[in-house]
Design a protein around this motif. Sequence first.
Motif, PDB file in Angstrom:
ATOM      1  N   ILE A 259       0.427   5.257   5.944  1.00 14.47           N
ATOM      2  CA  ILE A 259       0.185   3.810   5.911  1.00 14.47           C
ATOM      3  C   ILE A 259       0.965   3.185   4.759  1.00 14.47           C
ATOM      4  CG2 ILE A 259      -1.551   2.016   5.519  1.00 14.47           C
ATOM      5  CD1 ILE A 259      -3.583   3.817   6.884  1.00 14.47           C
ATOM      6  N   THR A 260       1.706   2.132   5.065  1.00 18.58           N
ATOM      7  CA  THR A 260       2.418   1.345   4.056  1.00 18.58           C
ATOM      8  C   THR A 260       2.126  -0.135   4.271  1.00 18.58           C
ATOM      9  OG1 THR A 260       4.410   1.224   5.442  1.00 18.58           O
ATOM     10  CG2 THR A 260       4.282   3.023   3.824  1.00 18.58           C
ATOM     11  N   TRP A 261       2.297  -0.923   3.208  1.00 18.55           N
ATOM     12  CA  TRP A 261       2.064  -2.371   3.267  1.00 18.55           C
ATOM     13  C   TRP A 261       3.356  -3.118   2.935  1.00 18.55           C
ATOM     14  CZ3 TRP A 261      -2.036  -5.280   4.811  1.00 18.55           C
ATOM     15  CH2 TRP A 261      -3.275  -4.636   4.984  1.00 18.55           C
ATOM     16  N   SER A 262       3.530  -4.287   3.569  1.00 16.42           N
ATOM     17  CA  SER A 262       4.663  -5.162   3.268  1.00 16.42           C
ATOM     18  C   SER A 262       4.230  -6.606   3.505  1.00 16.42           C
ATOM     19  CB  SER A 262       5.872  -4.822   4.143  1.00 16.42           C
ATOM     20  OG  SER A 262       5.559  -5.015   5.519  1.00 16.42           O
ATOM     21  N   LYS A 263       5.072  -7.540   3.068  1.00 18.61           N
ATOM     22  CA  LYS A 263       4.819  -8.960   3.293  1.00 18.61           C
ATOM     23  C   LYS A 263       5.950  -9.530   4.138  1.00 18.61           C
ATOM     24  CE  LYS A 263       3.854 -13.355   0.974  1.00 18.61           C
ATOM     25  NZ  LYS A 263       3.895 -14.130  -0.295  1.00 18.61           N
ATOM     26  N   LEU A 264       5.612 -10.383   5.083  1.00 24.90           N
ATOM     27  CA  LEU A 264       6.600 -10.930   5.996  1.00 24.90           C
ATOM     28  C   LEU A 264       7.632 -11.762   5.234  1.00 24.90           C
ATOM     29  CD1 LEU A 264       7.460 -11.322   8.971  1.00 24.90           C
ATOM     30  CD2 LEU A 264       6.025 -13.377   9.024  1.00 24.90           C
ATOM     31  N   ARG A 265       8.909 -11.387   5.368  1.00 25.61           N
ATOM     32  CA  ARG A 265      10.048 -12.109   4.791  1.00 25.61           C
ATOM     33  C   ARG A 265       9.957 -12.295   3.277  1.00 25.61           C
ATOM     34  NH1 ARG A 265       9.610 -14.829   9.731  1.00 25.61           N
ATOM     35  NH2 ARG A 265       8.309 -16.483   8.858  1.00 25.61           N
ATOM     36  N   ALA A 266       9.249 -11.411   2.583  1.00 25.30           N
ATOM     37  CA  ALA A 266       9.159 -11.500   1.118  1.00 25.30           C
ATOM     38  C   ALA A 266       8.623 -10.175   0.583  1.00 25.30           C
ATOM     39  CB  ALA A 266       8.246 -12.651   0.695  1.00 25.30           C
ATOM     40  N   PRO A 267       8.952  -9.851  -0.670  1.00 27.71           N
ATOM     41  CA  PRO A 267       8.392  -8.630  -1.260  1.00 27.71           C
ATOM     42  C   PRO A 267       6.912  -8.820  -1.574  1.00 27.71           C
ATOM     43  CG  PRO A 267       9.665  -9.837  -2.885  1.00 27.71           C
ATOM     44  CD  PRO A 267       9.883 -10.538  -1.577  1.00 27.71           C
ATOM     45  N   LEU A 268       6.206  -7.712  -1.720  1.00 24.84           N
ATOM     46  CA  LEU A 268       4.806  -7.792  -2.127  1.00 24.84           C
ATOM     47  C   LEU A 268       4.713  -8.392  -3.529  1.00 24.84           C
ATOM     48  CD1 LEU A 268       3.476  -4.314  -0.908  1.00 24.84           C
ATOM     49  CD2 LEU A 268       2.793  -6.552  -0.022  1.00 24.84           C
ATOM     50  N   PRO A 269       3.630  -9.137  -3.834  1.00 25.72           N
ATOM     51  CA  PRO A 269       3.461  -9.677  -5.186  1.00 25.72           C
ATOM     52  C   PRO A 269       3.520  -8.557  -6.223  1.00 25.72           C
ATOM     53  CG  PRO A 269       1.845 -10.626  -3.690  1.00 25.72           C
ATOM     54  CD  PRO A 269       2.526  -9.533  -2.932  1.00 25.72           C
ATOM     55  N   TRP A 270       4.076  -8.881  -7.395  1.00 29.20           N
ATOM     56  CA  TRP A 270       4.223  -7.819  -8.393  1.00 29.20           C
ATOM     57  C   TRP A 270       2.877  -7.347  -8.916  1.00 29.20           C
ATOM     58  CZ3 TRP A 270       2.917  -8.354 -13.648  1.00 29.20           C
ATOM     59  CH2 TRP A 270       2.576  -9.649 -14.071  1.00 29.20           C
ATOM     60  N   LYS A 271       1.838  -8.164  -8.838  1.00 26.65           N
ATOM     61  CA  LYS A 271       0.498  -7.730  -9.244  1.00 26.65           C
ATOM     62  C   LYS A 271      -0.240  -7.165  -8.027  1.00 26.65           C
ATOM     63  CE  LYS A 271      -0.242 -10.863 -13.155  1.00 26.65           C
ATOM     64  NZ  LYS A 271      -1.133 -11.911 -13.732  1.00 26.65           N
ATOM     65  N   HIS A 272       0.203  -5.992  -7.551  1.00 20.54           N
ATOM     66  CA  HIS A 272      -0.461  -5.373  -6.411  1.00 20.54           C
ATOM     67  C   HIS A 272      -0.547  -3.865  -6.610  1.00 20.54           C
ATOM     68  CE1 HIS A 272       3.555  -4.051  -5.056  1.00 20.54           C
ATOM     69  NE2 HIS A 272       2.894  -3.168  -4.322  1.00 20.54           N
ATOM     70  N   THR A 273      -1.524  -3.271  -5.912  1.00 21.01           N
ATOM     71  CA  THR A 273      -1.641  -1.811  -5.859  1.00 21.01           C
ATOM     72  C   THR A 273      -1.969  -1.408  -4.434  1.00 21.01           C
ATOM     73  OG1 THR A 273      -4.009  -1.897  -6.430  1.00 21.01           O
ATOM     74  CG2 THR A 273      -2.432  -1.624  -8.253  1.00 21.01           C
ATOM     75  N   VAL A 274      -1.506  -0.222  -4.025  1.00 24.42           N
ATOM     76  CA  VAL A 274      -1.816   0.336  -2.712  1.00 24.42           C
ATOM     77  C   VAL A 274      -2.336   1.747  -2.933  1.00 24.42           C
ATOM     78  CG1 VAL A 274      -0.943   1.023  -0.462  1.00 24.42           C
ATOM     79  CG2 VAL A 274      -0.055  -1.044  -1.565  1.00 24.42           C
ATOM     80  N   ALA A 275      -3.544   2.021  -2.441  1.00 22.81           N
ATOM     81  CA  ALA A 275      -4.142   3.353  -2.589  1.00 22.81           C
ATOM     82  C   ALA A 275      -5.014   3.637  -1.369  1.00 22.81           C
ATOM     83  CB  ALA A 275      -4.977   3.426  -3.864  1.00 22.81           C
ATOM     84  N   GLY A 276      -4.703   4.747  -0.667  1.00 23.99           N
ATOM     85  CA  GLY A 276      -5.509   5.141   0.491  1.00 23.99           C
ATOM     86  C   GLY A 276      -5.554   4.076   1.584  1.00 23.99           C
ATOM     87  N   GLY A 277      -4.456   3.340   1.766  1.00 26.83           N
ATOM     88  CA  GLY A 277      -4.419   2.306   2.790  1.00 26.83           C
ATOM     89  C   GLY A 277      -5.022   0.981   2.365  1.00 26.83           C
ATOM     90  N   VAL A 278      -5.507   0.885   1.102  1.00 26.87           N
ATOM     91  CA  VAL A 278      -6.136  -0.339   0.603  1.00 26.87           C
ATOM     92  C   VAL A 278      -5.127  -1.106  -0.254  1.00 26.87           C
ATOM     93  CG1 VAL A 278      -7.994  -1.324  -0.769  1.00 26.87           C
ATOM     94  CG2 VAL A 278      -8.421   0.702   0.650  1.00 26.87           C
ATOM     95  N   LEU A 279      -4.874  -2.360   0.128  1.00 27.28           N
ATOM     96  CA  LEU A 279      -3.984  -3.234  -0.629  1.00 27.28           C
ATOM     97  C   LEU A 279      -4.830  -4.157  -1.506  1.00 27.28           C
ATOM     98  CD1 LEU A 279      -1.214  -4.598  -1.242  1.00 27.28           C
ATOM     99  CD2 LEU A 279      -1.652  -6.079   0.730  1.00 27.28           C
TER     100      LEU A 279
END
Length: 402
Positions: A259-279
């Motif tokens: 599982i990966t996360w992305s944002k449509l037409r933009a990078p993810l906010p710099w204040k983010h974390t992804v762990a075990g599918g949780v954004l």
Amino acid sequence: MIIAERDGQSAQKGIELSSAIIMDSFPCALLLFSLLCSATGQGPEVSVEPQVTTVREGESVSLRCQVASGTQSTQLQWRKANNQALADNVKIGPNGVVLTVANARTNNHGEYQCVATSAAGSSVASAQINIKYPPNVRLSPAGPLRVKIGDRVSVQCRATGRPRPKLSWRRQDSALQLPSEETDGVSTIQWTVVRAEDAGVYICQAENTVGKTEVKLEVIMGGGPGAPIASVSHKEMTVVEGRSVTIRCQATGSPPPVITWSKLRAPLPWKHTVAGGVLTLTSVGRQDSGQYICNATNIQGFSEAYTQIEVESPPYATVMPEQVKVQPGDALTLRCLAHGSHPIQFQWSRVGRGNLPAGSQTTIDGQLVIPRVRMGDGGSYKCVSTNHIGSSEALAKVIVKG
């Protein structure tokens, strides 16, 4: 001889009678003429130059309001047609003569009106500002698009821009345009029956006189046994600016998908974390609004799930002008502008006195109008802007010089 004298006397009396009628009716005619002259009194002659101007997004443009010479004590005020508030990048010069749009945006497009007011009445002149900007393109579905042989598939390409963009489809590494249907600015490419050779990358191109934008769509054949199926905990979320957001993505499939996360037409906010599918997004801002995509992938294929996040913010108020000098008898307009989530309400008050001057008026779009300033109207005026999240205030100083 007697007959001639009588005829002469009759003629003389006729002349005297006609003169009397004319003299009697003269005051009435004079009064009527005076009333007609008063009724035809008009406001000052006003014009705006240039009447039509076109600029690109990001450029600046100015309009000049001109009043015919000889007109005395004329007040000028700018407004946008249909009672729309002037944007925060629109500035009014001294005496209201020049309106300037700095670093033009798309919402500056439209008709602007100059209102000239004097003791004789008011007149309005208008001008059109056209803002050109390059195309912005969006695909539905956005892709990558996984299909099976024999499927019926269609993809829509929408584009905004001024002038209206021309849309076309082609395959990557090919200049040949593909057949498509266009209705109301939406170009649709269709596969009635998908074949194996239809896999590949397709490009929707939007072009106008300002620029050209391309968006790619990858069509993938797949979807065998054990292919992932992704789902998210929230499909839509509304959060207040400065708060944190947590979205959980789960996926089935064999082998277990990544599982990966992305944002449509933009990078993810710099204040983010992804762990075990949780954004997790911390301290979100309005720029973090948008569509977030969870992608689950294994050797059998991939699956996507979407979450739409809207970040709302309290208002931030400013007042134009922040300080103004007027004379007794002048008309005064203060404008309160606010950024933030709509709807926004405005309330004006006078610092230290509470009540506004007699005869003053406020509008729903944040204006305070004092038609005739008096000596005692000087001081600080406060605008408070409020939405469902919070409020903000701004001050304007009014100096009355006799």
